[in-house]
Design a protein around this motif. Structure first.
Motif, PDB file in Angstrom:
ATOM      1  N   ILE A 250      55.977  36.242  32.024  1.00 64.76           N
ATOM      2  CA  ILE A 250      56.008  36.918  32.945  1.00 64.76           C
ATOM      3  C   ILE A 250      55.041  36.453  33.692  1.00 64.76           C
ATOM      4  O   ILE A 250      54.666  36.865  35.205  1.00 64.76           O
ATOM      5  CB  ILE A 250      56.104  38.520  32.167  1.00 64.76           C
ATOM      6  N   ILE A 251      53.494  36.673  33.366  1.00 67.74           N
ATOM      7  CA  ILE A 251      52.518  35.948  34.319  1.00 67.74           C
ATOM      8  C   ILE A 251      52.210  34.515  34.840  1.00 67.74           C
ATOM      9  O   ILE A 251      51.984  35.004  35.836  1.00 67.74           O
ATOM     10  CB  ILE A 251      51.298  35.778  32.689  1.00 67.74           C
TER      11      ILE A 251
ATOM     12  N   ILE B   4      50.200  43.392  36.322  1.00 67.92           N
ATOM     13  CA  ILE B   4      49.973  42.502  34.926  1.00 67.92           C
ATOM     14  C   ILE B   4      49.165  41.810  34.719  1.00 67.92           C
ATOM     15  O   ILE B   4      48.362  41.423  33.416  1.00 67.92           O
ATOM     16  CB  ILE B   4      51.774  42.266  34.245  1.00 67.92           C
ATOM     17  N   VAL B   5      49.415  40.554  35.712  1.00 68.97           N
ATOM     18  CA  VAL B   5      48.432  39.038  35.887  1.00 68.97           C
ATOM     19  C   VAL B   5      46.971  39.494  36.166  1.00 68.97           C
ATOM     20  O   VAL B   5      45.664  39.249  35.128  1.00 68.97           O
ATOM     21  CB  VAL B   5      49.186  39.060  36.596  1.00 68.97           C
TER      22      VAL B   5
ATOM     23  N   MET C 187      45.436  42.879  34.485  1.00 65.89           N
ATOM     24  CA  MET C 187      45.008  42.818  33.580  1.00 65.89           C
ATOM     25  C   MET C 187      45.002  41.793  32.482  1.00 65.89           C
ATOM     26  O   MET C 187      43.733  41.869  31.961  1.00 65.89           O
ATOM     27  CB  MET C 187      45.896  44.164  32.778  1.00 65.89           C
ATOM     28  N   PHE C 188      45.431  40.774  32.401  1.00 65.19           N
ATOM     29  CA  PHE C 188      45.789  39.761  31.983  1.00 65.19           C
ATOM     30  C   PHE C 188      44.231  38.948  31.407  1.00 65.19           C
ATOM     31  O   PHE C 188      43.474  38.818  30.803  1.00 65.19           O
ATOM     32  CB  PHE C 188      47.120  39.426  31.582  1.00 65.19           C
ATOM     33  N   LEU C 189      43.919  38.725  32.905  1.00 65.75           N
ATOM     34  CA  LEU C 189      43.108  38.137  33.424  1.00 65.75           C
ATOM     35  C   LEU C 189      41.563  38.783  33.039  1.00 65.75           C
ATOM     36  O   LEU C 189      40.758  38.609  32.458  1.00 65.75           O
ATOM     37  CB  LEU C 189      42.604  38.078  34.563  1.00 65.75           C
ATOM     38  N   THR C 190      41.510  39.875  32.994  1.00 62.74           N
ATOM     39  CA  THR C 190      40.178  40.543  32.948  1.00 62.74           C
ATOM     40  C   THR C 190      39.988  40.845  31.440  1.00 62.74           C
ATOM     41  O   THR C 190      38.941  41.564  30.978  1.00 62.74           O
ATOM     42  CB  THR C 190      40.066  41.774  34.159  1.00 62.74           C
ATOM     43  N   LYS C 191      41.366  41.547  30.643  1.00 69.88           N
ATOM     44  CA  LYS C 191      41.217  42.569  29.712  1.00 69.88           C
ATOM     45  C   LYS C 191      41.336  41.208  27.898  1.00 69.88           C
ATOM     46  O   LYS C 191      40.622  41.216  27.394  1.00 69.88           O
ATOM     47  CB  LYS C 191      42.185  43.407  29.372  1.00 69.88           C
ATOM     48  N   ASN C 192      42.995  40.292  28.377  1.00 66.52           N
ATOM     49  CA  ASN C 192      43.020  39.326  27.418  1.00 66.52           C
ATOM     50  C   ASN C 192      42.069  38.288  27.642  1.00 66.52           C
ATOM     51  O   ASN C 192      41.796  37.690  26.504  1.00 66.52           O
ATOM     52  CB  ASN C 192      44.452  39.153  27.762  1.00 66.52           C
TER      53      ASN C 192
ATOM     54  N   GLY D 277      39.351  36.677  39.623  1.00 66.83           N
ATOM     55  CA  GLY D 277      40.864  37.326  39.958  1.00 66.83           C
ATOM     56  C   GLY D 277      40.789  38.097  41.803  1.00 66.83           C
ATOM     57  O   GLY D 277      41.863  37.115  42.452  1.00 66.83           O
ATOM     58  N   GLU D 278      40.072  38.332  42.190  1.00 60.41           N
ATOM     59  CA  GLU D 278      40.042  39.388  43.515  1.00 60.41           C
ATOM     60  C   GLU D 278      39.792  38.158  44.526  1.00 60.41           C
ATOM     61  O   GLU D 278      40.578  37.955  45.657  1.00 60.41           O
ATOM     62  CB  GLU D 278      39.225  40.076  43.420  1.00 60.41           C
TER      63      GLU D 278
END
Length: 481
Positions: free
Chosen positions: A329-330, A350-351, A353-358, A366-367
């Motif tokens: 999905i990412i 989703i993407v 939060m994946f970058l910043t958390k996972n 990311g921004e």
């Protein structure tokens, strides 16, 4: 003679500055090409191309009203005051008209232009246009800017019920001027022309934008709440590029929604109410730019989160950017961004939060990547979304709420339709395995598709620890619902 300086307001209808200028007398329009400034702001090549294509359409629309469009160069905004002053002198301009913009650099630019022109006897008038309410007019009881969207929305609702902002008609044809319009360039230095397929997805012109708005309001608005989170469905308006470039105004969008919801803001069609709320989210983040200017300076809205120990992981960042995370999905979402200049809103969360958390990689990276690829790139909305996802912003997700990409995929793309479209190498998998090919077992997984780059459970715990260990002990309490 009146001069309108066009920026993010590339339309004839409901254009406040253009309407005001033409009512005062013969009017000329100008647009400044500022490639160095656009580069400094990470504006995407596809977005600059979209501006130019819309500008070309607008030039023709203006010509039919005998309003010539002039093109001038101010590579950076520091040169804008002198460039505009010279033009005002050449044309004996009485007043320069602009629609307000709200980033810190935009505000400084306009202040400098206004100061120089006024010192030389040229009036400078600015107008509320890209928002429903002027920043500073929607405040808390203590006189501050709102930090919570629900409270901001409540005040906006009350204002809209008592005074709905009207739409303005397009200007009338004026007498022919002895001023020749300039040709709009097809490309500017250092900004490549995007693939024709991408251009075809986002046709330019006010007529196209109005048609898309009308179709959405009439055929899709009622289903918006139910379908907006499913990326394989045409559940969103996809009007954001037209709003960001000012080919549509928020007033036009609001009136279209109300017209199809019997004039109601908070009742009637759930789809209409939800979409109006999204328009107000856009409004909210613009107000945040003004009330909390640190967000324009790459700083976190919540200062205590500047202490988060973000990881320096360039290889992992590159894998995320290049759609090589091993989480379908990412990767499908990132391919959509790279190929279309746009990403579905649920997937943006989703993407991010994946970058910043996972991956625990700084939200600013990311921004910036998003801004360099989005055709609808908007400082306020993009910054607001990234800070929401990373739990550093206003009204943000609690730091302990971390989207699981697998469950998000199973919930919002249950049949794998979106994934199959963007990841054809996985098209042969069934609707269970397509969300997590690594779970199929085997020595090599799916040919041509990488294994997951991170363990979701362990990386979640790492993110929780990073936020819990911040020096400020009030973090958890601030985020607790």
């Amino acid at each position: 003679m009146q001069l309108i300086w066009l920026r993010s307001d590339l339309r004839l209808h409901d254009n406040t500055a253009l309407s005001a200028a033409t009512q005062r007398g013969p009017t000329v329009a100008v647009y400044l090409l500022s490639p160095r400034q656009w580069q400094a702001h990470d504006d995407a090549p596809c977005k600059v191309d979209f501006w130019l294509r819309n500008l070309e359409q607008l030039s023709g629309d203006l010509a039919r009203l005998n309003i010539p469009l002039l093109i001038r160069e101010a590579p950076s905004w520091e040169q804008a005051p002198q460039v505009l002053l010279q033009l005002c002198r050449e044309l004996a301009i009485e007043t320069l008209h602009v629609n307000e913009e709200y980033g810190i650099h935009e505000s400084r630019r306009d202040t400098a232009v206004a100061s120089l022109l006024k010192s030389q006897g040229v009036n400078f008038h600015s107008y509320l246009d890209q928002l429903l309410f002027r920043p500073g007019s929607v405040l808390t009881k203590s006189g501050g800017y709102f930090q919570v969207f629900s409270q901001f929305r409540k005040v906006c609702y009350n204002r809209l019920h008592s005074a709905l902002p009207p739409q303005l008609a397009a200007p009338r044809m004026q007498a022919t001027l002895k001023i020749k319009a300039d040709a709009v360039p097809r490309q500017v230095e250092d900004f490549s022309t995007p693939d024709p397929h991408l251009q075809a997805l986002w046709p330019a012109g006010e007529n196209v934008a109005q048609q898309r708005l009308a179709h959405f309001a009439e055929a899709q608005l009622d289903h918006y709440q139910a379908e907006r989170d499913f990326p394989a469905k045409p559940g969103t308006s996809q009007l954001s590029p037209y709003l960001a470039a000012g080919v549509l105004s928020p007033r036009q969008c609001l009136h279209a929604a109300l017209q199809n919801n019997r004039g109601e803001f908070a009742s009637g069609s759930p789809g209409a109410v939800t979409w109006i709320n999204e328009l107000l989210w856009r409004e909210f983040y613009k107000h945040i730019l003004v009330g909390y200017p640190q967000v324009s300076r790459h700083q976190a809205f919540r200062p205590e989160t500047e202490a988060v120990a973000w990881r320096n992981a360039p290889d992992e960042l590159a894998a995320w950017q290049q759609a090589r995370t091993g989480l379908p999905i990412i990767d499908a979402a990132m391919r959509q961004l790279l190929e279309t200049g746009w990403m579905h809103n649920r997937l943006r969360m989703i993407v991010a939060m994946f970058l910043t958390k996972n991956l625990l990689i700084d939200w600013r990276l990311g921004e910036r990547f998003f801004m360099r690829h989005l055709i609808d790139g908007d400082l306020a909305a993009n910054n607001g979304g990234w800070q929401w996802s990373s739990s550093t912003g206003t009204d943000s997700a609690p730091y302990f709420r971390i989207f699981n990409p697998l469950s998000q995929s199973q919930r919002f793309d249950s049949q794998g339709t979106f994934i199959r479209h963007w990841l054809p190498e996985l098209a042969g998998l069934n609707e269970k395995d397509i969300h997590n090919p690594a779970a199929m077992g085997g020595l090599f997984g799916v040919a041509g598709y990488p294994p997951p780059m991170v363990d979701l459970s362990m990386s979640r715990e790492r993110a929780l620890a990073a936020f819990k260990n911040l020096p400020s002990r009030v973090v958890a309490e601030r985020y607790r619902e």
